[in-house]
Design a protein around this motif. Structure first.
Motif, PDB file in Angstrom:
ATOM      1  N   ARG A 665       1.785   4.710   0.479  1.00  0.00           N
ATOM      2  CA  ARG A 665       2.052   3.423   1.116  1.00  0.00           C
ATOM      3  C   ARG A 665       3.130   3.571   2.164  1.00  0.00           C
ATOM      4  N   ILE A 667       5.938   0.946   3.802  1.00  0.00           N
ATOM      5  CA  ILE A 667       6.537  -0.389   3.620  1.00  0.00           C
ATOM      6  C   ILE A 667       7.311  -0.743   4.885  1.00  0.00           C
ATOM      7  N   VAL A 678       3.012  -4.023   3.041  1.00  0.00           N
ATOM      8  CA  VAL A 678       2.620  -2.701   2.539  1.00  0.00           C
ATOM      9  C   VAL A 678       1.277  -2.312   3.181  1.00  0.00           C
ATOM     10  N   HIS A 701      -5.483  -5.087  -7.319  1.00  0.00           N
ATOM     11  CA  HIS A 701      -4.083  -5.503  -7.308  1.00  0.00           C
ATOM     12  C   HIS A 701      -3.737  -6.154  -8.648  1.00  0.00           C
ATOM     13  N   THR A 703      -0.011  -7.965 -10.240  1.00  0.00           N
ATOM     14  CA  THR A 703       1.408  -8.256 -10.029  1.00  0.00           C
ATOM     15  C   THR A 703       2.090  -8.496 -11.364  1.00  0.00           C
ATOM     16  N   TRP A 723       3.976  -7.773   0.131  1.00  0.00           N
ATOM     17  CA  TRP A 723       4.582  -7.497  -1.196  1.00  0.00           C
ATOM     18  C   TRP A 723       5.581  -8.618  -1.471  1.00  0.00           C
ATOM     19  N   HIS A 728       4.370  -4.659  -8.228  1.00  0.00           N
ATOM     20  CA  HIS A 728       2.993  -4.787  -7.723  1.00  0.00           C
ATOM     21  C   HIS A 728       2.297  -3.424  -7.920  1.00  0.00           C
ATOM     22  N   LEU A 749       4.664  -0.589  -7.166  1.00  0.00           N
ATOM     23  CA  LEU A 749       5.765  -0.922  -6.268  1.00  0.00           C
ATOM     24  C   LEU A 749       6.753  -1.787  -7.052  1.00  0.00           C
TER      25      LEU A 749
END
Length: 908
Positions: A665, A667, A678, A701, A703, A723, A728, A749
């Motif tokens: 990733r 960021i 992201v 995904h 969270t 994000w 996450h 993350l």
């Protein structure tokens, strides 16, 4: 009524009156006999004109001076006539001479005592020609005749007639013309009506004091030429009777050419010559030999048809001269002039038999020689032989034919190699004291081992044969041709040449190869063929080979070829249709390869395939294969067909992908929205993992609030999202037509974990322009590292960041890329935990002091490297000093080479 009818009627009246008077005198029978004889003569006189046939020698012809108008009693209708011979100077001066145009000629009858001529025009009634030889009467005065000689020149393009006059005062104001006409008919079929056609005149040159020369050009040798002469002395015309000749009968050849000495295989000497050019018939010859130029010393020798004459070898010791002349052997004609004298002594310095020889590779040949040293012949036992004046031939190969002739034999000859412009070997006959004459014999050795290959097309309509010739075989003036003869069926056990052979036209291709086509063909006939090499020196033939068209068929390639991969099994299924005009018993070859720019073909053979298909095991199922098939007769006869058209397999998914892609990733901060964005980056799956393709990627995904969702990426390897949560977790799955990957990579993350620092130090050591070693150390930690992510980029250029995932149990990694060592790079190391990504350690400097001075905690890493590189160095020194230099600067792609380069770099 025509003139002949009137003439006969008047003669009939005359005979009737004479008979009646004789009957009254009681002498009827005597008068009747006399009148019958007279009648025959008169009818012959009316019906014929004599033509003098020109012989192949000079002849005498009477000269007619016409100066009075007298009609013969039998020449009714003829314009003008004159009987008897009159001398030109005795002509009447009161009557003007008769003038005739070019269409007029004299029609004559004569015998030894009398000549009777009538002036005749071609437009009058036709008369038949009869041949005659002129025999001038003794009562005729000599000055009334002319001597004529006519001959065809040796080049066969000119008929020459010369005229000689005995009365010299006829030379004043003399003009002569030769009139002639040409007929393709024989003399017996030609009449005066033929003279109505084109009459041509040949100018005569009378510059010589006692005669003239007339020339008739552009000859037709086998046609009949009818000629007559007209001579004007002032205004007085003199005419000749008609003459006829065939130019082929009076040819005077050119003298024989190229007199030279030759020697026979038995050592006998002979004088040889060449025929003059353009002779349409065989010749006979006369040869005269003399010891001097005096005419009385010549001797005559008659020779029939041969162009050589054997002579005594003793003549070579003296200055004898030889001359030759020739003429027609079977018919009339003149002798040629004598040839240029040839001196036997000058031509006998060194003589070879043969002087030139053409032969094939592997043959044995012999040469004979007579050697003359200044004035006398050298004994044969004192003669030695040399090849090209560089190699003396061993005496074991000599043979003494007699006391003057030596023979040498050469065995198992090899092909002659060209030496500049010379395509032969020079064989010298020399004195044993190594004195050699400049003359030599020429030996041409040609490689006739020529292989002829033939193939019949798949439609069985034609046979194409090919053969190649050695470039050294092509001598100046030589030719190569394929000869063949066909047997009704099959070939004999021992093929041989045949006098009934034919020449097959062949076409020259590249690289001195030839191609000949036989069409139509007889499939079961035997075609015996060989190559014939023709040259002025002789003819050579290759070994004959026999071909049956049915045995050399090159089949059509298989058609309808299909190829398919069996899912999950790893089998390549190939099917095809057999070609037309082929037997059912065939064998096949299949070649297949992965479809790429450079094909790496693999071959698979099928001995007999009644189902016309085959199954082949392959390792890689996720690639496109190219497949081709060919065939030939099962018994091995004929040729392999051409390869078929290519068939291609379709790439199909075998099963769901084995795993999802590795991803990382990036960021970025979004201050406006007070959030972080992201961007996910992943690498495409290898076919060995995707099995065989990826239709889309699924991004899952989750969270910290237990919210989950998925999104799909069909084309691409990136995905972005905000994000917003503390934690996450992302999972990327690969999907194809069978399903989704079962083993996948997760990345969490976490804002909390992003502050955890476990990387104590990070150093980058440049090895060369393609390799950098990254070494790091860790601090004691309570978190378990699951992997590391290494990032690097060039800070001097706007390049994309590059990354790689490495295992958690190493502290050193070799990065392979294109590095510019004078520019600035940034290397970052991220620890990855199960709960998130920790705080990275970064460096933008290359460490140049070497990593052997690191703390003792790193000795277990560096020491093995130094030991291994030292061993490599020792081995390199044993090979060569140059290898050591190359090793120090090599740009290797293996870790071991990267270690060695690092070691030397640190020593600088």
């Amino acid at each position: 009524m025509e003139r002949s009818t009137i003439f006969t009627y008047e003669i009939g009246n005359f005979l009737y009156t004479a008979a009646k008077s004789a009957l009254q005198n009681k002498m009827y029978w005597q008068i009747s006999l006399t009148l019958l004889v007279l009648l025959d003569f008169l009818q012959m006189a009316v019906a014929h004109c004599m033509l003098h046939q020109i012989p192949s020698r000079n002849f005498t012809l009477p000269c007619m001076l016409l100066n009075e108008t007298v009609l013969s009693p039998f020449s009714v209708g003829v314009v003008e006539s004159w009987s008897g011979l009159r001398r030109g100077h005795g002509a009447s001066k009161t009557e003007p001479p008769l003038l005739m145009d070019e269409e007029s000629f004299l029609c004559c009858l004569w015998n030894d005592s009398n000549i009777d001529c009538s002036l005749y025009r071609a437009s009058m009634q036709a008369r038949k020609f009869i041949p005659s030889e002129i025999s001038s009467s003794a009562s005729q005065e000599k000055d009334s005749n002319w001597t004529i000689e006519c001959w065809t020149k040796g080049k066969l393009d000119l008929l020459v007639c010369t005229l000689k006059f005995l009365k010299l005062n006829l030379r004043d104001d003399l003009k002569v013309n030769l009139f002639y006409t040409v007929s393709e008919l024989s003399l017996g079929d030609v009449s005066t009506s033929f003279l109505k056609g084109t009459v041509m005149a040949a100018q005569c040159d009378c510059s010589e004091y006692d005669g003239c020369e007339c020339c008739v050009p552009a000859l037709r040798l086998n046609y009949t030429y009818i000629m007559w002469l007209k001579m004007m002395v002032g205004v007085t015309p003199l005419w000749s009777p008609l003459m006829s000749v065939k130019p082929i009968d009076v040819v005077k050849p050119e003298p024989p050419l190229n007199l030279h000495l030759e020697m026979t295989e038995e050592g006998q000497m002979k004088i040889c010559w060449s025929d003059p050019l353009l002779m349409p018939y065989p010749l006979q010859y006369e040869v005269k030999i003399s010891a001097n130029s005096g005419q009385n010393s010549w001797q005559m020798v008659q020779v029939a048809l041969e162009t050589s004459l054997a002579i005594d070898n003793t003549l070579l010791g003296s200055s004898y001269l030889v001359q030759v002349r020739c003429r027609n052997h079977h018919g009339p004609g003149f002798w040629s002039d004598w040839s240029t004298p040839y001196n036997l002594s000058l031509g006998a310095q060194v003589l070879y038999f043969p002087p030139k020889l053409l032969t094939g590779v592997g043959s044995n040949v012999s040469f004979h020689c007579i050697y003359k040293n200044t004035t006398k012949l050298v004994a044969s036992k004192k003669i030695v032989w040399w090849l090209n004046l560089v190699q003396e031939i061993p005496q074991s190969q000599y043979t003494l034919v007699n006391d003057r002739v030596s023979k040498v034999t050469l065995f198992n000859l090899k092909a002659t190699k060209p030496r500049g412009s010379f395509f032969y070997n020079a064989l010298y006959c020399c004195h044993q004291n190594r004195e050699c004459h400049h003359r030599y014999a020429e030996l041409y050795v040609v490689d006739m081992n020529i292989n002829i290959t033939c193939e019949t097309d798949g439609y069985l309509t034609k046979m194409t044969c090919r053969w190649s010739a050695n470039p050294n075989t092509v001598l100046l003036g030589s030719s190569l041709q394929l000869r063949y003869h066909r047997s009704r069926i099959y070939c004999s056990d021992f093929p041989s040449t045949s006098p009934k052979s034919e020449v097959k036209e062949c076409h020259l291709r590249k690289n001195h190869s030839y191609e000949c086509t036989f069409q139509p063909i007889f499939l079961l006939s035997g075609y015996t063929m060989w190559i014939e090499f023709k040259h002025l020196l002789g003819t050579l033939e290759s070994s004959p080979t026999c071909v049956i068209p049915a045995d050399v068929v090159k089949l059509l390639p298989p058609s309808s070829v299909k190829a398919e991969l069996t899912r999950n099994v790893g089998l390549l299924n190939v099917s095809w249709t057999n070609p037309l005009f082929a037997n059912s018993d065939l064998k096949f070859q299949i070649r297949y390869a992965v479809n790429r720019e450079e094909m790496m073909w693999e071959l698979y053979e099928v001995s007999n395939a009644p189902t016309r298909s085959a199954v082949i095991e392959v390792q890689n199922l996720c690639v496109e294969y190219v497949v081709q098939v060919r065939c030939r007769e099962l018994d091995g006869s004929g040729y392999w067909s051409n390869w078929s058209r290519s068939a291609y397999t379709l790439v199909k998914d075998i099963k769901a992908p084995l795993q999802g892609p590795e991803f990382w990733r990036i960021i970025t901060e979004d201050p406006a929205r007070r959030q972080k964005n992201v961007t996910l980056l992943w690498k495409p799956l290898m076919k060995s993992h995707s099995l065989c393709s990826v239709s889309r990627y699924v991004i899952q995904h989750q969270t910290s609030g237990n919210t989950t969702w998925s999104e799909y990426v069909d084309n691409g390897t990136t995905c972005s999202f905000p994000w917003t949560e503390h934690t996450h977790t992302i999972t990327v799955l690969a999907m194809n037509s069978v399903g989704v990957s079962s083993v996948n990579f997760n990345l969490t993350l976490s804002q909390q974990m992003s502050t955890v620092s476990v990387v104590r130090s990070l150093s980058a050591y440049p090895v060369n322009s393609t390799c950098v070693i990254l070494i790091w150390t860790l601090s004691p930690q309570i978190y378990v590292v699951t992997s590391f992510i290494i990032e690097w980029k060039n800070l001097n250029k706007e390049e994309e960041m590059k990354w790689v995932r490495v295992p958690p149990n190493i502290s050193k990694y070799y990065i392979y890329d294109h590095f510019i060592l004078i520019e600035k790079y940034q290397f970052s190391l991220y620890p990855v935990f199960a709960g998130g990504v920790g705080k990275p350690r970064a460096t933008d400097q290359f460490t140049k002091a070497g990593y052997e001075n690191e703390n003792n905690a790193n000795l277990y890493v560096v020491l093995p490297i130094v030991i291994s590189t030292s061993g490599l160095l020792l081995g390199a020194l044993l090979v060569s000093h140059q290898s050591l230099k190359l090793l120090s600067i090599s740009s290797s792609s293996t870790p071991k080479q990267c270690h060695s380069s690092l070691f030397f770099w640190n020593q600088q």
